[in-house]
Scaffold this motif. Structure first.
Motif, mmCIF file in Angstrom:
data_model
loop_
_atom_site.group_PDB
_atom_site.id
_atom_site.type_symbol
_atom_site.label_atom_id
_atom_site.label_comp_id
_atom_site.label_asym_id
_atom_site.label_seq_id
_atom_site.Cartn_x
_atom_site.Cartn_y
_atom_site.Cartn_z
ATOM 1 N N ALA A 94 0.832 -1.202 0.000
ATOM 2 C CA ALA A 94 0.000 0.000 0.000
ATOM 3 C C ALA A 94 0.867 1.254 0.000
ATOM 4 N N PHE A 95 1.972 1.230 0.733
ATOM 5 C CA PHE A 95 2.893 2.361 0.716
ATOM 6 C C PHE A 95 3.465 2.573 -0.681
ATOM 7 N N ARG A 96 3.821 1.492 -1.350
ATOM 8 C CA ARG A 96 4.388 1.615 -2.704
ATOM 9 C C ARG A 96 3.359 2.197 -3.674
ATOM 10 N N TRP A 97 2.102 1.803 -3.530
ATOM 11 C CA TRP A 97 1.059 2.371 -4.370
ATOM 12 C C TRP A 97 0.858 3.847 -4.064
ATOM 13 N N GLY A 98 0.993 4.218 -2.786
ATOM 14 C CA GLY A 98 0.893 5.628 -2.429
ATOM 15 C C GLY A 98 1.911 6.469 -3.172
ATOM 16 N N THR A 140 0.441 6.734 6.265
ATOM 17 C CA THR A 140 0.266 7.025 4.842
ATOM 18 C C THR A 140 0.077 8.517 4.615
ATOM 19 N N ALA A 141 -0.799 9.132 5.391
ATOM 20 C CA ALA A 141 -1.089 10.556 5.222
ATOM 21 C C ALA A 141 0.153 11.418 5.427
ATOM 22 N N LEU A 142 0.891 11.166 6.505
ATOM 23 C CA LEU A 142 2.059 11.992 6.804
ATOM 24 C C LEU A 142 3.198 11.765 5.821
ATOM 25 N N SER A 143 3.140 10.683 5.062
ATOM 26 C CA SER A 143 4.209 10.378 4.100
ATOM 27 C C SER A 143 3.943 10.947 2.712
ATOM 28 N N THR A 144 2.710 11.393 2.450
ATOM 29 C CA THR A 144 2.382 11.864 1.098
ATOM 30 C C THR A 144 3.046 13.185 0.743
ATOM 31 N N ASN A 145 3.281 14.038 1.762
ATOM 32 C CA ASN A 145 3.801 15.389 1.532
ATOM 33 C C ASN A 145 2.879 16.203 0.638
#
Length: 209
Positions: A94-98, A140-145
């Motif tokens: 899921a992180f990779r898709w993000g 996930t949210a905090l990693s999107t920038n």
């Protein structure tokens, strides 16, 4: 730069979820969107990000209309109650898709923060508990920038230690990479120490900003 809603209304059957709401979230502030359960907070956030359509009114991001502009939508990230992932998808995938949808997604930071929260990267997203679902969504949210970060009830199911870690990480991330953060919650005592500005919603109406 701002997200703006102008005279936005939304009805679900007999329920008037939003009633001519007009408001704006400016650049590089942490906002609290506060109100009781059912006040219209989640409906507003879903309309701001084009997930549902208003019955009337308009929403813009930096002057561009939502949801007509892909460029406008790409500036927004909404952490919502539901998880829209395949049942077999693991956290690391899921992180990779993000990273595919948000070019500024920080995969290394996501993995590091998951470790701090003791979130297993090989865990299936669909099997996470309520608390760890919130942790996954926070990471996930905090990693999107993303320039505009909308967090709907982000601490749902978190214990005191994890809530404290979330707020400390949010402030550290905000200091390194200023953005507009909107935290929607009914748990005012927990969140008040991190907010620059607050908006109170009651029965679908903005009553105080």
């Amino acid at each position: 730069m701002s997200i703006a809603a102008e005279q936005v209304s939304k009805r679900f059957g007999p329920v008037q979820a939003l009633d001519s709401a007009t408001l704006a979230f400016g650049e590089n502030k942490i906002y609290g969107l506060l109100g009781r359960n059912g006040a219209g907070k989640s409906t507003l956030l879903n309309i701001l990000t084009g997930r549902i359509f208003p019955d009337s009114g308009a929403v813009t991001v930096d002057g561009a209309p939502v949801p007509d502009s892909d460029a406008a939508l790409s500036q927004l990230y909404l952490m919502s109650e539901k998880l829209y992932y395949p049942e077999t998808m693991r956290v690391k995938d899921a992180f990779r898709w993000g990273a595919c949808f948000y070019p500024q997604f920080d995969l290394d930071f996501a993995c590091s923060l998951a470790g701090a929260f003791q979130l297993g990267l090989n865990a299936k997203v669909s099997k996470l508990s309520t608390g760890y679902s919130s942790i996954f969504k926070i990471v996930t949210a905090l990693s999107t920038n993303a320039p505009y970060l909308l967090l709907d009830e982000p601490v749902l199911g978190l214990d005191a230690n994890h809530r404290d870690l979330f707020y400390k990480t949010l402030l550290a991330r905000y200091s390194e990479n200023p953005c507009t953060v909107v935290i929607s919650t009914h748990l005012i005592a927990d969140v008040e120490k991190v907010l620059d500005e607050v908006l109170f919603i009651s029965q679908g109406r903005l009553v105080l900003q």
